[in-house]
Design a protein around this motif. Structure first.
Motif, PDB file in Angstrom:
ATOM      1  N   GLU A 308      -2.232   2.074  -1.425  1.00 50.34           N
ATOM      2  CA  GLU A 308      -1.031   2.867  -1.747  1.00 50.34           C
ATOM      3  C   GLU A 308       0.185   1.960  -1.916  1.00 50.34           C
ATOM      4  O   GLU A 308       1.018   2.188  -2.786  1.00 50.34           O
ATOM      5  N   ILE A 309       0.300   0.963  -1.023  1.00 49.20           N
ATOM      6  CA  ILE A 309       1.509   0.144  -0.987  1.00 49.20           C
ATOM      7  C   ILE A 309       1.611  -0.780  -2.210  1.00 49.20           C
ATOM      8  O   ILE A 309       2.674  -0.901  -2.812  1.00 49.20           O
ATOM      9  N   VAL A 310       0.495  -1.430  -2.562  1.00 52.65           N
ATOM     10  CA  VAL A 310       0.582  -2.441  -3.632  1.00 52.65           C
ATOM     11  C   VAL A 310       1.031  -1.819  -4.959  1.00 52.65           C
ATOM     12  O   VAL A 310       1.930  -2.351  -5.604  1.00 52.65           O
ATOM     13  N   PRO A 311       0.451  -0.663  -5.380  1.00 52.76           N
ATOM     14  CA  PRO A 311       0.956  -0.067  -6.622  1.00 52.76           C
ATOM     15  C   PRO A 311       2.459   0.223  -6.551  1.00 52.76           C
ATOM     16  O   PRO A 311       3.182   0.037  -7.525  1.00 52.76           O
ATOM     17  N   ARG A 312       2.929   0.630  -5.363  1.00 56.27           N
ATOM     18  CA  ARG A 312       4.360   0.879  -5.194  1.00 56.27           C
ATOM     19  C   ARG A 312       5.162  -0.424  -5.360  1.00 56.27           C
ATOM     20  O   ARG A 312       6.229  -0.433  -5.959  1.00 56.27           O
TER      21      ARG A 312
END
Ligand SMILES: Cc1cc2nc3c(=O)[nH]c(=O)nc-3n(C[C@H](O)[C@H](O)[C@H](O)COP(=O)(O)OP(=O)(O)OC[C@H]3O[C@@H](n4cnc5c(N)ncnc54)[C@H](O)[C@@H]3O)c2cc1C
Lengths: 326, 244
Positions: A308-312
């Motif tokens: 979730e974090i990396v795409p953000r």
């Protein structure tokens, strides 16, 4: 007498680490009241060589020849030692790059000089000549006195900033003598990935570990790195499993790096991993486990699932870059 | 084929590093010492290369306290061992001792680890090669030998190169050159009786001396960013740290 700096080129061009090492040598020369002479080996245009003048070099020696076209440790070390003798150099400075690490010890033996490799800060020169270097795999520093008349120092990339100083350098051809015994090793093939930032020199590094689950998930890691202009790295189990090449493996048994920014994603922060990255200036850790040891060694932490974090982060990095350019 | 592997005795990778109150010396009490990880790769490679015949000698510069590490190397598969009875003062000292030994005991191949994990120096292999007047490939990830020619893959700036070198040669082992070997019971048993020769060091001028040690300043505690605010990271890195 002089200070001699070996200015390494990659395919005819100087990298940022070359200008760092020139700036570092210039500071030593100034402190010792000696002129700074630079030595370049191989085919580099005069225009490129002239750049050395902007960082405090007064004279550039240019060594060229058929046997010097490709970097080759033995003839290169011989040429550097010859130049050091010709210029009566008291301090010889190189970059602790892959090739510099192979060359510096040979130069030291040829000149009967003391060697300090992997230096990370300007030497103290009031009285004894003392250099600072990393020791115990990132867990400590050692202060080493070099007491020989001639000294050889190799400097870790990214540990000294590029400092401009007004002036220009005269370029002269340096005549060399290469003996056949220095030419027994032949380079059969060279493979360079030109599109990628080289890891030891990188100012920004995006690194990922076993938390990424498999090689198929590295697309987002590469996208984040490309957006930021960063190099990619990985933990040891990741390269052991063949998810990523060994050349990306950082840590005690991989490459030691000291970028300005190290972003670690899905890496637990084992002591052997930290050994190679703890001298990074700023560390950001993304891990779903709030108890992951890496958070203790980090400046910024994001607790959450990498998927979730990396795409953000990719989105934010794109917006950040376009606002910078716009 | 006769292979020499140079081995260092270093603090365990997980060891806490402490110094005397004046910061002049490393405190080794309570610290477990191991075979330098890169040297272990070099040794594993040497054992692989001699499965069809040949010998592997290990050499260590160290006082008697390094013998457990030397025995471990013998357990992994070395044929015999040499210990030069002195603390390893610096890279130059070590290289001179090994060169001295090799001058009267020639080898086809000398393998070292690319770096030692305590001094973090990588000067010994290239200094040794220079003293012996032979080639050195410091960052070798692959090594194959055919007759008297070695083919090596080495890491370079931004890529790799394939080199061909005559023997004898000094090669520095990197990750990937061989799989780490775990000693088996038979190895451990036979290690006890394999020859370990102790020789005295030669005099060598001292060019470098460690004056003191220091530890890095610990990082101030981590600043946590909530998952939903992850996107703010880059502004923070620019405004607070000026790294991008
Ligand atoms: C002699 C020796 C030398 C070594 N040298 C090195 C070295 O040079 N470099 C090195 O890296 N290691 C080295 N190691 C290995 C080291 O001890 C660790 O085993 C290794 O670093 C662990 O890699 P990792 O963090 O990727 O994997 P793990 O320890 O498995 O950690 C994975 C992490 O990812 C997190 N995670 C899982 N899923 C997610 C998700 N979806 N989102 C976010 N986070 C997630 C987990 O919480 C965990 O913290 C060495 C070991 C020895 C004994």
């Amino acid at each position: 007498m002089s200070v001699l700096v070996y200015i390494e080129n990659v395919q005819g061009k100087f990298k940022k680490s070359t200008f760092e090492v020139i700036s570092f040598a210039a500071a030593i020369a100034q402190k010792q009241n000696l002129p700074l002479v630079a030595l370049s080996i191989g085919d580099v245009s005069d225009e490129e060589l002239g750049k050395a003048g902007k960082y405090g070099v007064t004279k550039v020696l240019k060594a060229v020849g058929d046997s010097l076209k490709e970097m080759n440790v033995q003839p290169y070390a011989s040429v550097i030692a010859q130049a050091a003798k010709a210029e009566n150099a008291k301090v010889i400075v190189l970059s602790a790059s892959f090739s510099g690490k192979g060359i510096a010890p040979r130069v030291a033996i040829k000149l009967d000089a003391g060697l300090a490799d992997n230096v990370i800060d300007l030497p103290v020169m009031d009285g004894p000549f003392i250099v600072k270097k990393g020791a115990f795999s990132g867990k400590a520093f050692a202060f080493v006195e070099i007491s020989s008349d001639v000294k050889v120092i190799s400097m870790i990339p990214n540990s000294y900033k590029v400092v401009e100083s007004p002036g220009s350098a005269a370029i002269t051809i340096f005549e060399t003598q290469i003996e056949a015994k220095d030419l027994t090793v032949t380079v059969k093939e060279t493979k360079r990935s030109t599109d990628k930032v080289s890891l030891p020199d990188a100012e920004l590094v995006v690194s990922a570990g076993r938390g990424m689950k498999g090689p198929e998930n590295w697309g987002m890691i590469e996208e984040l790195a490309n957006t930021l202009g960063a190099a990619t790295a990985c933990s040891k189990p990741v390269s052991d499993a063949g998810w990523r090449p060994h050349s990306e493996h950082v840590g005690q048994t991989g490459i030691a790096i000291s970028p300005n920014l190290y972003i670690a994603i899905g890496i637990s922060g084992a002591i052997q991993h930290l050994a190679g990255v703890s001298s990074s200036k700023v560390i950001v850790v993304v891990n779903k486990d709030p108890e992951a040891p890496f958070f203790k060694a980090a400046d910024y932490g994001i607790v959450g699932d990498a998927f979730e974090i990396v795409p953000r982060l990719v989105e934010a990095a794109k917006a950040f870059k376009s606002s910078q350019n716009g | 084929m006769k292979i020499l592997v140079c081995i260092a005795n270093v603090p365990d990778t997980t060891a806490k590093i402490n110094f005397t109150p004046d910061n002049k010396e490393f405190v080794s009490t309570g610290v477990t010492f191991i075979l330098n990880p890169y040297d272990e790769i070099a040794l594993s490679k040497a054992v692989d290369l001699t499965t069809g015949g040949g010998t592997v000698t290990v050499i260590n510069i160290g006082d008697a306290s390094t013998e457990p590490t030397i025995r471990k190397a013998l357990a992994i598969g070395a044929t015999d061992a040499v210990r030069v009875n002195s603390k390893p003062r610096d890279g130059y000292f070590v290289a001179r001792q090994i060169a001295e030994y090799v001058k009267t005991n020639p080898f086809d191949l000398i393998l070292c680890g690319r770096e030692s994990s305590d001094s973090n120096g990588s000067s010994v292999p290239a200094m040794l090669a220079e003293l012996l007047g032979i080639p050195c490939v410091l960052f070798a990830k692959r090594l194959t030998i055919e007759g008297t020619t070695a083919t090596l893959e080495q890491e370079i700036e931004g890529g790799k190169e394939i080199l061909s070198s005559p023997l004898p040669l000094v090669a520095g082992a990197s990750e990937g050159m061989a799989e780490w070997k775990i000693p088996n019971m038979r190895g451990i048993m036979s290690a006890r009786t394999k020859p370990l020769v102790v020789i005295e060091p030669i005099e060598v001028p001292q060019h470098t001396t460690v004056k003191s040690y220091d530890k890095p300043i610990p990082r101030s505690s981590v600043k946590l960013i909530a998952a939903e605010d992850a996107g703010k990271l880059f502004d923070m890195l620019r405004d607070e740290k000026k790294v991008i």
